[in-house]
Motif scaffolding. Structure first.
Motif, PDB file in Angstrom:
ATOM      1  N   GLN A  72     -14.044   6.747  10.345  1.00 38.49           N
ATOM      2  CA  GLN A  72     -13.439   8.000   9.898  1.00 38.49           C
ATOM      3  C   GLN A  72     -12.518   7.774   8.709  1.00 38.49           C
ATOM      4  O   GLN A  72     -12.485   8.567   7.760  1.00 38.49           O
ATOM      5  N   LEU A  87     -14.105  11.349  -3.924  1.00 39.46           N
ATOM      6  CA  LEU A  87     -15.071  12.278  -4.518  1.00 39.46           C
ATOM      7  C   LEU A  87     -14.398  13.578  -4.938  1.00 39.46           C
ATOM      8  O   LEU A  87     -14.691  14.128  -6.002  1.00 39.46           O
ATOM      9  N   SER A  88     -13.486  14.078  -4.084  1.00 44.07           N
ATOM     10  CA  SER A  88     -12.768  15.302  -4.425  1.00 44.07           C
ATOM     11  C   SER A  88     -11.900  15.101  -5.663  1.00 44.07           C
ATOM     12  O   SER A  88     -11.818  15.983  -6.526  1.00 44.07           O
ATOM     13  N   ASP A  95     -14.680   7.251   5.649  1.00 40.68           N
ATOM     14  CA  ASP A  95     -15.253   8.533   5.205  1.00 40.68           C
ATOM     15  C   ASP A  95     -14.197   9.410   4.545  1.00 40.68           C
ATOM     16  O   ASP A  95     -14.480  10.071   3.527  1.00 40.68           O
ATOM     17  N   ASN A  96     -12.997   9.414   5.113  1.00 40.51           N
ATOM     18  CA  ASN A  96     -11.928  10.221   4.510  1.00 40.51           C
ATOM     19  C   ASN A  96     -11.559   9.701   3.129  1.00 40.51           C
ATOM     20  O   ASN A  96     -11.331  10.494   2.201  1.00 40.51           O
ATOM     21  N   TYR A 104     -14.209  15.005  -8.668  1.00 38.62           N
ATOM     22  CA  TYR A 104     -14.729  16.342  -8.956  1.00 38.62           C
ATOM     23  C   TYR A 104     -13.656  17.211  -9.604  1.00 38.62           C
ATOM     24  O   TYR A 104     -13.920  17.934 -10.578  1.00 38.62           O
ATOM     25  N   ILE A 125     -13.523   8.089   1.094  1.00 40.50           N
ATOM     26  CA  ILE A 125     -14.630   8.433   0.188  1.00 40.50           C
ATOM     27  C   ILE A 125     -14.561   9.900  -0.202  1.00 40.50           C
ATOM     28  O   ILE A 125     -14.736  10.257  -1.380  1.00 40.50           O
ATOM     29  N   ASN A 126     -14.303  10.779   0.790  1.00 39.19           N
ATOM     30  CA  ASN A 126     -14.216  12.211   0.479  1.00 39.19           C
ATOM     31  C   ASN A 126     -13.049  12.515  -0.455  1.00 39.19           C
ATOM     32  O   ASN A 126     -13.175  13.347  -1.371  1.00 39.19           O
TER      33      ASN A 126
END
Length: 309
Positions: free
Chosen positions: A122, A132-133, A125-126, A136, A128-129
């Protein structure tokens, strides 16, 4: 996954090499450390396989360590291998092997490995998110800045107390500010009339329709309230050249007129084609010279009209 199994194997070699079997606390701490470090590098599916393998290896190791003192290893060389294996199995089936405590410890470590693997997954994944955010958002901000910079209208963003926060390239051109020049801090320093109109707009929320003379050009000025995440009152000021606006209106009207004339010409050519076709048929159906003379005049005039349009 192979790295995790390899870690357990190496840890077992270290335990036997340094004689840590008699130091239970140190042994448990070392095994727990290896298990947690291995679980942090695995995915959730791999951690399930790793936990099952851990339980099997732990129970087998515990049973083997308990069975070793009960087996006469010096006599094993004098019996056939099959009989020696049967004796070893008989020891495992006897009551001298305690399974409850190793099973509880193995299941606890397996559950802890699954929990650590889940939390680490988790966390990855957090991260990475979030990355990515962030990328972006950065790309979106760069794209918005590029669009604003390339707009033909002058744009300024100011705060509620008339402080200039940003302005685009066209606004610099309008106010005669070079690209490297320092931007005035407030609207009053940039243009007093602009500051006065902004003050009236703040109180009345009404866009003044009068043109604003800046340098050698005349511009229409509009104010628009912007929404901000930090509840900061921001206002967008848009300056549009009157001459360019009139030029775009003229171009739009000329384009509309061109489409209209093209449609009219098309509608006129359709009946002209029918008239010319009828004249050709009439000439073929009659041998009278007068008829031929009239059909020639019809064709000539239809061709003349067609050339005009």
């Amino acid at each position: 996954m192979s790295n995790a199994i390899w870690d357990i194997f190496l840890l077992g070699l270290l335990i036997f090499n340094f004689g840590l079997l008699n130091y239970t606390n140190l042994l448990m701490l070392s095994i727990l450390n290896a298990v947690l470090l291995s679980a942090m590098t695995l995915t959730l599916r791999q951690s399930v396989i790793y936990a099952i393998t851990l339980v099997v290896v732990w129970l087998a190791t515990a049973a083997l360590l308990q069975a070793m003192p009960q087996v006469s290893w010096h006599k094993m060389g004098d019996v056939p291998p099959a009989e020696g294996f049967s004796r070893l199995i008989a020891v495992f089936r006897g009551n001298g092997i305690a399974w409850l405590e190793p099973a509880v410890v193995a299941l606890g470590m397996a559950f802890l490995a699954l929990l650590v693997s889940y939390l680490s997954t988790q966390g990855r994944d957090n991260r990475i998110n979030v990355e990515l955010s962030r990328r972006y958002t950065s790309q979106l901000r760069k794209m918005n800045d590029s669009i604003i910079e390339d707009m033909q209208n002058g744009l300024l963003v100011v705060s509620g107390d008339s402080i200039i926060l940003t302005l685009n390239r066209q606004a610099r051109t309008i106010f005669g500010l070079p690209a490297t020049a320092k931007v005035p801090r407030t609207l009053g320093e940039l243009l007093p009339e602009l500051a006065r109109r902004f003050g009236r707009w703040q109180h009345m929320r009404f866009n003044d329709s009068r043109t604003l003379d800046i340098g050698k050009g005349s511009y229409s000025l509009t104010f628009s309230a912007l929404k901000s995440d930090d509840d900061m009152a921001l206002t967008l000021l848009m300056l549009e050249s009157i001459d360019e606006s009139y030029q775009r209106v003229r171009e739009t009207r000329l384009a509309s007129l061109g489409r209209l004339t093209a449609g009219i010409a098309h509608e006129i050519r359709n009946p002209l084609s029918s008239v010319q076709s009828a004249a050709d048929l009439l000439e073929e159906m009659s041998d009278d010279n007068k008829v031929h003379f009239l059909t020639d005049k019809i064709r000539n005039n239809t061709q003349r009209i067609n050339n005009i349009i």
